[in-house]
Design a protein around this motif. Structure first.
Motif, PDB file in Angstrom:
ATOM      1  N   ALA A   1       0.848  -1.191   0.000  1.00 25.90           N
ATOM      2  CA  ALA A   1       0.000   0.000   0.000  1.00 25.90           C
ATOM      3  C   ALA A   1       0.883   1.239   0.000  1.00 25.90           C
ATOM      4  O   ALA A   1       1.982   1.223   0.525  1.00 25.90           O
ATOM      5  CB  ALA A   1      -0.892  -0.005   1.237  1.00 25.90           C
TER       6      ALA A   1
ATOM      7  N   VAL B   1       2.143   4.535   1.294  1.00 24.37           N
ATOM      8  CA  VAL B   1       2.192   5.211   2.580  1.00 24.37           C
ATOM      9  C   VAL B   1       2.764   6.597   2.346  1.00 24.37           C
ATOM     10  O   VAL B   1       3.717   6.756   1.595  1.00 24.37           O
ATOM     11  CB  VAL B   1       3.073   4.430   3.584  1.00 24.37           C
TER      12      VAL B   1
ATOM     13  N   THR C   1      -0.602  11.080   8.143  1.00 24.41           N
ATOM     14  CA  THR C   1      -1.486  10.317   7.274  1.00 24.41           C
ATOM     15  C   THR C   1      -2.178  11.283   6.332  1.00 24.41           C
ATOM     16  O   THR C   1      -2.266  12.480   6.590  1.00 24.41           O
ATOM     17  CB  THR C   1      -2.537   9.557   8.104  1.00 24.41           C
TER      18      THR C   1
ATOM     19  N   GLN D   1      -6.906   8.302   3.620  1.00 18.37           N
ATOM     20  CA  GLN D   1      -6.551   6.985   4.142  1.00 18.37           C
ATOM     21  C   GLN D   1      -7.634   6.483   5.077  1.00 18.37           C
ATOM     22  O   GLN D   1      -8.119   7.222   5.936  1.00 18.37           O
ATOM     23  CB  GLN D   1      -5.228   7.033   4.895  1.00 18.37           C
TER      24      GLN D   1
ATOM     25  N   ASP E   1      -5.474   1.450   6.497  1.00 21.80           N
ATOM     26  CA  ASP E   1      -4.205   2.018   6.025  1.00 21.80           C
ATOM     27  C   ASP E   1      -3.430   2.648   7.176  1.00 21.80           C
ATOM     28  O   ASP E   1      -2.216   2.496   7.271  1.00 21.80           O
ATOM     29  CB  ASP E   1      -4.441   3.071   4.943  1.00 21.80           C
TER      30      ASP E   1
ATOM     31  N   GLU F   1      -2.010  -0.100   9.288  1.00 25.92           N
ATOM     32  CA  GLU F   1      -0.874  -0.721   8.619  1.00 25.92           C
ATOM     33  C   GLU F   1       0.382   0.140   8.755  1.00 25.92           C
ATOM     34  O   GLU F   1       1.465  -0.364   9.034  1.00 25.92           O
ATOM     35  CB  GLU F   1      -1.210  -0.939   7.142  1.00 25.92           C
TER      36      GLU F   1
END
Length: 110
Positions: free
Chosen positions: A3, A5, A25, A29, A33, A36
């Motif tokens: 994914a 990031v 973030t 997201q 996500d 993770e």
């Protein structure tokens, strides 16, 4: 599959200095996500700053991006882009976030 990031060390303060190691973030997201990303950061013993230093020790230049990614084996990996000012080539280093070893080096000569 990994994914995307968001960059971890490229957030800036009003004085334009990077906040090294400050994870952020993106607004799009979802909770998975974000969870993770938190798991990857827990596994990473090498900081974004240390990964950037490893990359610039190998190739002199300016770090333009640092992102934390997941490798196929589940190990967190720092992707560090370094641009050299003499020829403007971009070199991308994949650095193991658990031991600091360079896993891959790719030069983009475009």
């Amino acid at each position: 599959m990994s994914a995307r990031v968001p960059p971890v060390c490229c957030q800036e303060t009003p004085s334009r200095r990077p906040l090294a190691g400050k994870a952020r973030t993106e607004s799009d997201q979802d909770t998975d996500d974000k969870s993770e990303l938190a798991d990857w950061l827990k596994k990473a013993t090498v900081t974004a700053r240390q990964a950037a230093q490893t990359a610039t020790d190998k190739t002199r230049g300016t770090v333009t991006a640092v992102e934390l990614e997941d490798s196929d084996g589940g190990t967190p990996t720092w992707s560090v882009d370094v641009v050299t000012t003499d020829d403007w080539n971009k070199t991308t280093f994949d650095i193991d976030a658990t031991d600091g070893k360079i896993l891959r080096e790719h030069v983009d000569r475009d």
